[in-house]
Design a protein around this motif. Structure first.
Motif, PDB file in Angstrom:
ATOM      1  N   LEU A  16       0.816  -1.213   0.000  1.00  0.00           N
ATOM      2  CA  LEU A  16       0.000   0.000   0.000  1.00  0.00           C
ATOM      3  C   LEU A  16       0.853   1.268   0.000  1.00  0.00           C
ATOM      4  CD1 LEU A  16      -2.754  -1.032   2.587  1.00  0.00           C
ATOM      5  CD2 LEU A  16      -2.923  -1.007   0.100  1.00  0.00           C
ATOM      6  N   GLU A  17       2.158   1.110  -0.041  1.00  0.00           N
ATOM      7  CA  GLU A  17       3.049   2.267   0.055  1.00  0.00           C
ATOM      8  C   GLU A  17       2.815   3.259  -1.076  1.00  0.00           C
ATOM      9  OE1 GLU A  17       4.855   2.695   2.751  1.00  0.00           O
ATOM     10  OE2 GLU A  17       4.139   0.742   3.438  1.00  0.00           O
ATOM     11  N   SER A  18       2.477   2.755  -2.262  1.00  0.00           N
ATOM     12  CA  SER A  18       2.363   3.640  -3.428  1.00  0.00           C
ATOM     13  C   SER A  18       1.150   4.561  -3.359  1.00  0.00           C
ATOM     14  CB  SER A  18       2.294   2.805  -4.708  1.00  0.00           C
ATOM     15  OG  SER A  18       1.150   1.957  -4.692  1.00  0.00           O
ATOM     16  N   VAL A  19       0.148   4.226  -2.534  1.00  0.00           N
ATOM     17  CA  VAL A  19      -1.066   5.040  -2.505  1.00  0.00           C
ATOM     18  C   VAL A  19      -0.963   6.214  -1.536  1.00  0.00           C
ATOM     19  CG1 VAL A  19      -2.407   2.968  -3.024  1.00  0.00           C
ATOM     20  CG2 VAL A  19      -2.313   3.787  -0.670  1.00  0.00           C
ATOM     21  N   VAL A  20       0.022   6.214  -0.656  1.00  0.00           N
ATOM     22  CA  VAL A  20       0.061   7.174   0.445  1.00  0.00           C
ATOM     23  C   VAL A  20       0.236   8.607  -0.039  1.00  0.00           C
ATOM     24  CG1 VAL A  20       1.298   7.846   2.540  1.00  0.00           C
ATOM     25  CG2 VAL A  20       0.936   5.431   2.039  1.00  0.00           C
ATOM     26  N   ARG A  21       1.018   8.822  -1.072  1.00  0.00           N
ATOM     27  CA  ARG A  21       1.399  10.181  -1.465  1.00  0.00           C
ATOM     28  C   ARG A  21       0.441  10.850  -2.447  1.00  0.00           C
ATOM     29  NH1 ARG A  21       6.406  11.275   0.492  1.00  0.00           N
ATOM     30  NH2 ARG A  21       7.560   9.467   1.277  1.00  0.00           N
ATOM     31  N   LEU A  51      -6.471   1.429   8.822  1.00  0.00           N
ATOM     32  CA  LEU A  51      -6.893   2.820   8.995  1.00  0.00           C
ATOM     33  C   LEU A  51      -6.575   3.639   7.750  1.00  0.00           C
ATOM     34  CD1 LEU A  51      -8.071   5.064  10.740  1.00  0.00           C
ATOM     35  CD2 LEU A  51      -5.811   5.354  11.797  1.00  0.00           C
ATOM     36  N   LEU A  52      -5.466   3.345   7.107  1.00  0.00           N
ATOM     37  CA  LEU A  52      -5.100   4.033   5.862  1.00  0.00           C
ATOM     38  C   LEU A  52      -6.200   3.859   4.809  1.00  0.00           C
ATOM     39  CD1 LEU A  52      -2.567   5.392   4.274  1.00  0.00           C
ATOM     40  CD2 LEU A  52      -2.326   3.104   3.307  1.00  0.00           C
ATOM     41  N   LEU A  53      -6.726   2.656   4.683  1.00  0.00           N
ATOM     42  CA  LEU A  53      -7.782   2.390   3.708  1.00  0.00           C
ATOM     43  C   LEU A  53      -9.086   3.089   4.084  1.00  0.00           C
ATOM     44  CD1 LEU A  53      -7.125  -1.405   3.033  1.00  0.00           C
ATOM     45  CD2 LEU A  53      -6.576   0.508   1.525  1.00  0.00           C
ATOM     46  N   VAL A  54      -9.360   3.209   5.384  1.00  0.00           N
ATOM     47  CA  VAL A  54     -10.533   3.962   5.825  1.00  0.00           C
ATOM     48  C   VAL A  54     -10.379   5.434   5.458  1.00  0.00           C
ATOM     49  CG1 VAL A  54     -11.856   4.746   7.841  1.00  0.00           C
ATOM     50  CG2 VAL A  54     -11.081   2.378   7.718  1.00  0.00           C
ATOM     51  N   CYS A 106     -14.019 -11.108 -14.225  1.00  0.00           N
ATOM     52  CA  CYS A 106     -14.947 -10.139 -14.814  1.00  0.00           C
ATOM     53  C   CYS A 106     -14.378  -9.386 -16.009  1.00  0.00           C
ATOM     54  CB  CYS A 106     -15.384  -9.116 -13.753  1.00  0.00           C
ATOM     55  SG  CYS A 106     -16.659  -9.738 -12.641  1.00  0.00           S
ATOM     56  N   GLY A 107     -13.074  -9.279 -16.067  1.00  0.00           N
ATOM     57  CA  GLY A 107     -12.457  -8.528 -17.158  1.00  0.00           C
ATOM     58  C   GLY A 107     -12.676  -7.033 -17.061  1.00  0.00           C
ATOM     59  N   LEU A 108     -12.775  -6.519 -15.825  1.00  0.00           N
ATOM     60  CA  LEU A 108     -12.980  -5.080 -15.643  1.00  0.00           C
ATOM     61  C   LEU A 108     -11.733  -4.319 -16.079  1.00  0.00           C
ATOM     62  CD1 LEU A 108     -14.696  -5.191 -12.122  1.00  0.00           C
ATOM     63  CD2 LEU A 108     -15.811  -4.768 -14.333  1.00  0.00           C
ATOM     64  N   PRO A 109     -11.896  -3.150 -16.694  1.00  0.00           N
ATOM     65  CA  PRO A 109     -10.727  -2.394 -17.177  1.00  0.00           C
ATOM     66  C   PRO A 109      -9.890  -1.854 -16.028  1.00  0.00           C
ATOM     67  CG  PRO A 109     -12.747  -1.103 -17.419  1.00  0.00           C
ATOM     68  CD  PRO A 109     -13.172  -2.479 -17.023  1.00  0.00           C
ATOM     69  N   GLY A 110      -8.594  -1.676 -16.275  1.00  0.00           N
ATOM     70  CA  GLY A 110      -7.694  -1.112 -15.277  1.00  0.00           C
ATOM     71  C   GLY A 110      -6.940  -2.173 -14.509  1.00  0.00           C
ATOM     72  N   GLU A 111      -6.034  -1.702 -13.646  1.00  0.00           N
ATOM     73  CA  GLU A 111      -5.247  -2.586 -12.790  1.00  0.00           C
ATOM     74  C   GLU A 111      -5.915  -2.654 -11.417  1.00  0.00           C
ATOM     75  OE1 GLU A 111      -0.832  -2.803 -10.636  1.00  0.00           O
ATOM     76  OE2 GLU A 111      -1.319  -1.160 -12.019  1.00  0.00           O
ATOM     77  N   TRP A 112      -6.272  -3.854 -10.993  1.00  0.00           N
ATOM     78  CA  TRP A 112      -7.001  -4.044  -9.748  1.00  0.00           C
ATOM     79  C   TRP A 112      -6.109  -4.690  -8.687  1.00  0.00           C
ATOM     80  CZ3 TRP A 112     -12.326  -2.988  -8.807  1.00  0.00           C
ATOM     81  CH2 TRP A 112     -12.983  -2.387  -9.884  1.00  0.00           C
ATOM     82  N   LEU A 113      -6.187  -4.158  -7.478  1.00  0.00           N
ATOM     83  CA  LEU A 113      -5.433  -4.690  -6.349  1.00  0.00           C
ATOM     84  C   LEU A 113      -6.365  -5.474  -5.437  1.00  0.00           C
ATOM     85  CD1 LEU A 113      -3.276  -1.562  -5.399  1.00  0.00           C
ATOM     86  CD2 LEU A 113      -2.751  -3.364  -7.037  1.00  0.00           C
TER      87      LEU A 113
END
Length: 356
Positions: free
Chosen positions: A6-11, A86-89, A66-73
Protein backbone atom coordinates in the motif's frame (compact mmCIF):
# COMPACT_ATOMS: atom_id res chain seq x y z
CA UNK A 1 -1.88 -14.21 -5.02
CA UNK A 2 0.68 -12.08 -3.13
CA UNK A 3 -0.48 -9.18 -0.98
CA UNK A 4 0.30 -5.92 -2.85
CA UNK A 5 1.99 -3.07 -1.01
CA UNK A 6 0.00 0.00 0.00
CA UNK A 7 3.05 2.27 0.06
CA UNK A 8 2.36 3.64 -3.43
CA UNK A 9 -1.07 5.04 -2.50
CA UNK A 10 0.06 7.17 0.44
CA UNK A 11 1.40 10.18 -1.46
CA UNK A 12 -1.53 10.74 -3.83
CA UNK A 13 -4.85 12.44 -3.09
CA UNK A 14 -7.04 9.65 -4.44
CA UNK A 15 -10.07 10.01 -6.70
CA UNK A 16 -12.38 11.72 -4.21
CA UNK A 17 -9.95 14.62 -3.64
CA UNK A 18 -8.71 15.24 -7.18
CA UNK A 19 -10.42 18.64 -7.16
CA UNK A 20 -11.94 18.38 -10.63
CA UNK A 21 -15.38 17.78 -12.07
CA UNK A 22 -18.56 19.88 -12.12
CA UNK A 23 -19.15 22.10 -9.05
CA UNK A 24 -16.05 20.65 -7.35
CA UNK A 25 -15.62 23.79 -5.25
CA UNK A 26 -18.62 22.62 -3.15
CA UNK A 27 -19.35 19.05 -4.26
CA UNK A 28 -16.10 17.28 -3.38
CA UNK A 29 -17.13 13.92 -4.73
CA UNK A 30 -19.97 11.70 -5.88
CA UNK A 31 -20.19 8.15 -4.60
CA UNK A 32 -22.58 5.35 -5.53
CA UNK A 33 -22.62 2.04 -3.68
CA UNK A 34 -24.53 -1.14 -4.43
CA UNK A 35 -25.22 -3.74 -1.72
CA UNK A 36 -25.37 -7.32 -2.98
CA UNK A 37 -25.45 -10.83 -1.54
CA UNK A 38 -25.00 -14.15 -3.32
CA UNK A 39 -27.28 -17.16 -3.17
CA UNK A 40 -26.27 -20.30 -1.29
CA UNK A 41 -24.88 -18.48 1.76
CA UNK A 42 -26.48 -16.85 4.82
CA UNK A 43 -26.06 -13.13 5.45
CA UNK A 44 -22.62 -12.19 6.75
CA UNK A 45 -23.77 -11.81 10.36
CA UNK A 46 -25.17 -15.38 10.34
CA UNK A 47 -22.35 -17.02 8.38
CA UNK A 48 -19.73 -19.25 10.00
CA UNK A 49 -16.01 -18.55 9.70
CA UNK A 50 -15.76 -21.27 7.06
CA UNK A 51 -18.64 -19.79 5.06
CA UNK A 52 -17.15 -16.29 5.23
CA UNK A 53 -13.85 -17.65 3.90
CA UNK A 54 -15.70 -19.41 1.08
CA UNK A 55 -17.62 -16.21 0.25
CA UNK A 56 -14.36 -14.25 0.10
CA UNK A 57 -12.70 -16.79 -2.19
CA UNK A 58 -15.76 -17.10 -4.42
CA UNK A 59 -16.13 -13.37 -4.92
CA UNK A 60 -12.40 -12.67 -5.32
CA UNK A 61 -12.25 -15.31 -8.04
CA UNK A 62 -15.38 -13.93 -9.71
CA UNK A 63 -13.95 -10.40 -9.73
CA UNK A 64 -10.79 -11.70 -11.32
CA UNK A 65 -12.85 -13.26 -14.14
CA UNK A 66 -14.95 -10.14 -14.81
CA UNK A 67 -12.46 -8.53 -17.16
CA UNK A 68 -12.98 -5.08 -15.64
CA UNK A 69 -10.73 -2.39 -17.18
CA UNK A 70 -7.69 -1.11 -15.28
CA UNK A 71 -5.25 -2.59 -12.79
CA UNK A 72 -7.00 -4.04 -9.75
CA UNK A 73 -5.43 -4.69 -6.35
CA UNK A 74 -6.74 -7.54 -4.16
CA UNK A 75 -6.16 -6.81 -0.46
CA UNK A 76 -6.75 -9.35 2.31
CA UNK A 77 -7.88 -7.14 5.22
CA UNK A 78 -7.25 -9.93 7.72
CA UNK A 79 -3.52 -9.83 6.89
CA UNK A 80 -3.15 -6.06 7.35
CA UNK A 81 -2.03 -4.39 10.55
CA UNK A 82 -4.21 -1.75 12.19
CA UNK A 83 -2.29 1.13 10.55
CA UNK A 84 -2.85 -0.14 7.01
CA UNK A 85 -6.53 -0.76 7.77
CA UNK A 86 -6.89 2.82 8.99
CA UNK A 87 -5.10 4.03 5.86
CA UNK A 88 -7.78 2.39 3.71
CA UNK A 89 -10.53 3.96 5.83
CA UNK A 90 -8.96 7.41 5.43
CA UNK A 91 -8.92 6.89 1.66
CA UNK A 92 -12.63 5.90 1.64
CA UNK A 93 -11.78 2.48 0.21
CA UNK A 94 -13.21 0.55 3.18
CA UNK A 95 -15.60 1.34 6.02
CA UNK A 96 -14.66 1.54 9.69
CA UNK A 97 -16.79 -1.53 10.36
CA UNK A 98 -14.86 -3.58 7.79
CA UNK A 99 -11.55 -2.39 9.26
CA UNK A 100 -12.57 -3.31 12.81
CA UNK A 101 -14.28 -6.63 12.05
CA UNK A 102 -12.78 -10.10 12.37
CA UNK A 103 -12.47 -13.00 9.99
CA UNK A 104 -12.20 -13.29 6.22
CA UNK A 105 -12.80 -9.95 4.50
CA UNK A 106 -11.22 -8.23 1.55
CA UNK A 107 -11.19 -5.12 -0.57
CA UNK A 108 -10.51 -5.07 -4.29
CA UNK A 109 -9.90 -1.70 -5.90
CA UNK A 110 -8.75 -0.24 -9.17
CA UNK A 111 -5.41 1.56 -9.02
CA UNK A 112 -6.99 5.01 -9.51
CA UNK A 113 -9.30 4.24 -6.54
CA UNK A 114 -12.34 5.28 -8.57
CA UNK A 115 -13.81 1.76 -8.27
CA UNK A 116 -13.68 -0.62 -5.33
CA UNK A 117 -15.43 -3.65 -3.88
CA UNK A 118 -15.69 -4.56 -0.20
CA UNK A 119 -16.18 -8.27 0.52
CA UNK A 120 -17.78 -9.49 3.75
CA UNK A 121 -18.78 -6.16 5.20
CA UNK A 122 -22.45 -5.98 6.29
CA UNK A 123 -23.34 -7.65 2.99
CA UNK A 124 -21.31 -10.13 0.98
CA UNK A 125 -20.55 -7.37 -1.53
CA UNK A 126 -20.42 -3.59 -1.48
CA UNK A 127 -19.57 -2.19 -4.90
CA UNK A 128 -18.44 1.44 -4.93
CA UNK A 129 -17.64 4.07 -7.55
CA UNK A 130 -16.17 7.43 -6.52
CA UNK A 131 -15.95 10.38 -8.89
CA UNK A 132 -14.52 13.81 -8.16
CA UNK A 133 -17.06 16.61 -8.28
CA UNK A 134 -20.72 16.18 -9.23
CA UNK A 135 -20.82 13.22 -11.63
CA UNK A 136 -23.98 11.26 -10.84
CA UNK A 137 -24.59 9.91 -14.34
CA UNK A 138 -20.96 8.95 -14.91
CA UNK A 139 -20.75 7.17 -11.55
CA UNK A 140 -24.00 5.30 -12.19
CA UNK A 141 -22.93 4.20 -15.66
CA UNK A 142 -19.63 2.88 -14.27
CA UNK A 143 -21.06 1.00 -11.30
CA UNK A 144 -23.91 -0.44 -13.37
CA UNK A 145 -21.34 -1.92 -15.76
CA UNK A 146 -19.40 -3.39 -12.81
CA UNK A 147 -22.61 -4.85 -11.39
CA UNK A 148 -23.58 -6.43 -14.72
CA UNK A 149 -20.11 -7.95 -15.16
CA UNK A 150 -20.17 -9.51 -11.69
CA UNK A 151 -23.79 -10.65 -12.08
CA UNK A 152 -22.62 -12.75 -15.03
CA UNK A 153 -20.17 -14.58 -12.74
CA UNK A 154 -22.27 -15.19 -9.58
CA UNK A 155 -25.95 -15.49 -8.72
CA UNK A 156 -27.26 -12.59 -6.65
CA UNK A 157 -29.87 -13.06 -3.92
CA UNK A 158 -32.93 -11.48 -5.54
CA UNK A 159 -36.67 -11.60 -4.84
CA UNK A 160 -39.15 -10.80 -7.64
CA UNK A 161 -41.24 -8.63 -5.29
CA UNK A 162 -38.65 -7.13 -2.94
CA UNK A 163 -35.66 -6.86 -5.25
CA UNK A 164 -32.08 -7.37 -4.05
CA UNK A 165 -32.01 -8.94 -0.57
CA UNK A 166 -29.69 -7.21 1.89
CA UNK A 167 -28.72 -7.58 5.54
CA UNK A 168 -30.21 -4.20 6.44
CA UNK A 169 -33.89 -3.72 5.51
CA UNK A 170 -33.28 -0.10 4.44
CA UNK A 171 -31.10 -1.37 1.57
CA UNK A 172 -33.62 -3.91 0.26
CA UNK A 173 -34.84 -3.16 -3.26
CA UNK A 174 -32.25 -1.60 -5.51
CA UNK A 175 -29.53 -1.81 -2.84
CA UNK A 176 -28.27 1.58 -4.01
CA UNK A 177 -26.76 4.29 -1.81
CA UNK A 178 -26.15 7.61 -3.57
CA UNK A 179 -23.87 9.89 -1.59
CA UNK A 180 -22.23 13.25 -2.17
CA UNK A 181 -19.40 14.78 -0.14
CA UNK A 182 -20.03 18.48 0.38
CA UNK A 183 -17.74 21.25 1.60
CA UNK A 184 -19.88 23.81 3.45
CA UNK A 185 -17.60 26.22 5.37
CA UNK A 186 -19.59 29.40 4.61
CA UNK A 187 -22.82 27.94 5.98
CA UNK A 188 -21.05 27.19 9.22
CA UNK A 189 -19.52 30.67 9.43
CA UNK A 190 -22.92 32.32 8.81
CA UNK A 191 -24.65 30.13 11.39
CA UNK A 192 -27.05 28.67 8.81
CA UNK A 193 -25.56 25.20 8.61
CA UNK A 194 -27.91 23.36 10.96
CA UNK A 195 -30.96 24.79 9.20
CA UNK A 196 -29.75 23.43 5.87
CA UNK A 197 -28.80 20.03 7.31
CA UNK A 198 -32.17 19.74 9.03
CA UNK A 199 -33.86 20.44 5.70
CA UNK A 200 -31.86 17.55 4.23
CA UNK A 201 -32.98 15.26 7.06
CA UNK A 202 -36.58 16.34 6.47
CA UNK A 203 -36.16 15.07 2.91
CA UNK A 204 -35.33 11.63 4.41
CA UNK A 205 -31.62 11.99 3.72
CA UNK A 206 -28.83 10.82 5.99
CA UNK A 207 -26.20 13.41 6.96
CA UNK A 208 -22.87 12.02 8.12
CA UNK A 209 -19.34 13.19 8.78
CA UNK A 210 -16.13 12.92 6.78
CA UNK A 211 -15.65 9.17 7.24
CA UNK A 212 -19.27 8.07 7.15
CA UNK A 213 -21.64 6.73 9.76
CA UNK A 214 -20.85 7.70 13.34
CA UNK A 215 -18.15 10.26 12.45
CA UNK A 216 -17.94 14.02 12.91
CA UNK A 217 -18.16 16.60 10.14
CA UNK A 218 -14.46 17.44 10.30
CA UNK A 219 -13.19 20.28 8.14
CA UNK A 220 -16.76 21.29 7.23
CA UNK A 221 -17.12 18.11 5.13
CA UNK A 222 -20.53 16.44 5.10
CA UNK A 223 -21.80 13.30 3.39
CA UNK A 224 -25.45 13.43 2.30
CA UNK A 225 -27.09 10.20 1.11
CA UNK A 226 -30.42 8.48 0.62
CA UNK A 227 -31.69 6.30 3.49
CA UNK A 228 -34.24 4.04 1.80
CA UNK A 229 -34.05 2.09 -1.47
CA UNK A 230 -37.23 0.00 -1.47
CA UNK A 231 -39.95 1.29 -3.78
CA UNK A 232 -37.72 3.71 -5.68
CA UNK A 233 -35.80 2.96 -8.85
CA UNK A 234 -32.20 3.93 -9.38
CA UNK A 235 -33.27 6.55 -11.91
CA UNK A 236 -35.72 8.10 -9.44
CA UNK A 237 -33.07 8.38 -6.75
CA UNK A 238 -30.53 9.91 -9.12
CA UNK A 239 -33.10 12.37 -10.45
CA UNK A 240 -34.00 13.39 -6.89
CA UNK A 241 -30.39 14.20 -6.10
CA UNK A 242 -29.91 16.00 -9.40
CA UNK A 243 -33.03 18.18 -9.28
CA UNK A 244 -34.11 18.46 -5.62
CA UNK A 245 -31.28 17.79 -3.19
CA UNK A 246 -28.02 19.13 -4.58
CA UNK A 247 -29.17 22.36 -6.28
CA UNK A 248 -30.69 23.60 -3.01
CA UNK A 249 -27.67 22.84 -0.83
CA UNK A 250 -25.17 24.17 -3.37
CA UNK A 251 -27.22 27.34 -3.78
CA UNK A 252 -27.33 27.85 0.00
CA UNK A 253 -23.54 27.53 0.27
CA UNK A 254 -22.95 29.84 -2.70
CA UNK A 255 -25.31 32.42 -1.20
CA UNK A 256 -23.54 32.16 2.16
CA UNK A 257 -20.16 32.78 0.51
CA UNK A 258 -21.53 35.82 -1.33
CA UNK A 259 -23.07 37.14 1.90
CA UNK A 260 -19.75 36.84 3.72
CA UNK A 261 -17.90 38.59 0.90
CA UNK A 262 -20.47 41.37 0.85
CA UNK A 263 -21.11 42.00 4.55
CA UNK A 264 -18.14 40.51 6.45
CA UNK A 265 -15.13 40.51 4.11
CA UNK A 266 -12.61 41.33 6.84
CA UNK A 267 -13.89 38.59 9.13
CA UNK A 268 -13.77 36.14 6.23
CA UNK A 269 -10.24 37.13 5.25
CA UNK A 270 -9.16 36.90 8.88
CA UNK A 271 -10.33 33.26 9.00
CA UNK A 272 -8.54 32.45 5.75
CA UNK A 273 -5.24 34.18 6.49
CA UNK A 274 -5.12 32.92 10.09
CA UNK A 275 -5.46 29.42 8.64
CA UNK A 276 -2.59 30.10 6.23
CA UNK A 277 -0.48 31.40 9.11
CA UNK A 278 -1.21 28.34 11.24
CA UNK A 279 -0.35 25.91 8.47
CA UNK A 280 2.89 27.71 7.64
CA UNK A 281 4.11 28.35 11.16
CA UNK A 282 2.58 26.05 13.78
CA UNK A 283 4.90 23.69 15.66
CA UNK A 284 2.15 21.33 16.82
CA UNK A 285 -1.21 20.69 15.20
CA UNK A 286 -4.01 18.18 15.80
CA UNK A 287 -5.91 16.43 13.00
CA UNK A 288 -8.97 18.57 13.65
CA UNK A 289 -6.97 21.80 13.60
CA UNK A 290 -5.31 20.83 10.33
CA UNK A 291 -8.59 19.94 8.65
CA UNK A 292 -10.25 23.17 9.78
CA UNK A 293 -7.34 25.28 8.55
CA UNK A 294 -7.21 23.41 5.24
CA UNK A 295 -10.97 23.89 4.90
CA UNK A 296 -10.66 27.67 5.25
CA UNK A 297 -7.73 27.80 2.81
CA UNK A 298 -9.66 25.73 0.30
CA UNK A 299 -12.57 28.16 0.49
CA UNK A 300 -10.15 31.07 0.13
CA UNK A 301 -8.77 29.61 -3.08
CA UNK A 302 -12.24 29.12 -4.53
CA UNK A 303 -13.36 32.68 -3.79
CA UNK A 304 -10.24 34.05 -5.47
CA UNK A 305 -8.00 35.10 -2.58
CA UNK A 306 -4.34 35.46 -3.72
CA UNK A 307 -2.90 32.81 -1.41
CA UNK A 308 -0.21 31.52 -3.79
CA UNK A 309 -1.05 27.98 -2.75
CA UNK A 310 -1.81 25.13 -5.12
CA UNK A 311 -5.24 23.51 -4.68
CA UNK A 312 -3.80 20.07 -5.39
CA UNK A 313 -1.40 20.50 -2.46
CA UNK A 314 -4.31 21.35 -0.16
CA UNK A 315 -6.23 18.29 -1.38
CA UNK A 316 -3.24 16.04 -0.74
CA UNK A 317 -2.77 17.49 2.75
CA UNK A 318 -6.38 16.67 3.65
CA UNK A 319 -5.27 13.03 3.53
CA UNK A 320 -1.60 13.23 4.43
CA UNK A 321 -2.32 14.97 7.75
CA UNK A 322 -4.60 12.10 8.85
CA UNK A 323 -3.09 9.75 11.48
CA UNK A 324 -2.40 6.67 9.34
CA UNK A 325 -1.12 8.62 6.32
CA UNK A 326 1.11 10.74 8.54
CA UNK A 327 2.69 7.71 10.21
CA UNK A 328 3.18 5.92 6.89
CA UNK A 329 4.94 9.01 5.50
CA UNK A 330 7.15 9.17 8.59
CA UNK A 331 7.93 5.46 8.35
CA UNK A 332 7.20 4.78 12.01
CA UNK A 333 4.45 4.66 14.59
CA UNK A 334 3.99 7.92 16.49
CA UNK A 335 2.32 8.93 19.72
CA UNK A 336 -0.40 11.58 19.64
CA UNK A 337 2.07 14.33 20.56
CA UNK A 338 4.61 13.12 18.02
CA UNK A 339 1.91 13.14 15.34
CA UNK A 340 1.04 16.74 16.21
CA UNK A 341 4.68 17.75 15.77
CA UNK A 342 5.06 15.77 12.52
CA UNK A 343 1.79 17.14 11.13
CA UNK A 344 2.87 20.75 11.70
CA UNK A 345 6.27 20.02 10.14
CA UNK A 346 4.57 18.51 7.10
CA UNK A 347 2.28 21.49 6.48
CA UNK A 348 5.20 23.91 6.92
CA UNK A 349 7.28 21.93 4.42
CA UNK A 350 4.48 21.62 1.85
CA UNK A 351 3.21 25.21 2.09
CA UNK A 352 6.44 27.08 2.72
CA UNK A 353 7.30 28.14 6.27
CA UNK A 354 8.18 31.75 7.04
CA UNK A 355 11.02 30.47 9.17
CA UNK A 356 12.81 27.15 9.74
Amino acid sequence: MSQPSLESVVRSAGEWLRGVGPQHEIVISTRIRLARNITGFPFHSRASDEQRSEIAETLSTALGRCGLPGEWLHIDIEKLDDLDRLLLVERHLISKSLAEANGARRVVFERSEACSVMINEEDHLRLQVLRSGLQLDEAWEQINAMDDALDAQVEYAFHPQFGYLTACPTNVGTGIRVSVMLHLPALRLTGELEKVLQAARDMKLAVRGLFGEGTEALGDFFQVSNQVTLGRSETELLDSFRTDVLPRIVEFEQSARKALLRSRPQALDDKIWRAVGMLRNARMMSSNEALQCLSHVRMGLHIGRPLRIDLQTINELFLQTQPAHLQKLQGERLSGEQRSVARAALTRARLGSNQN
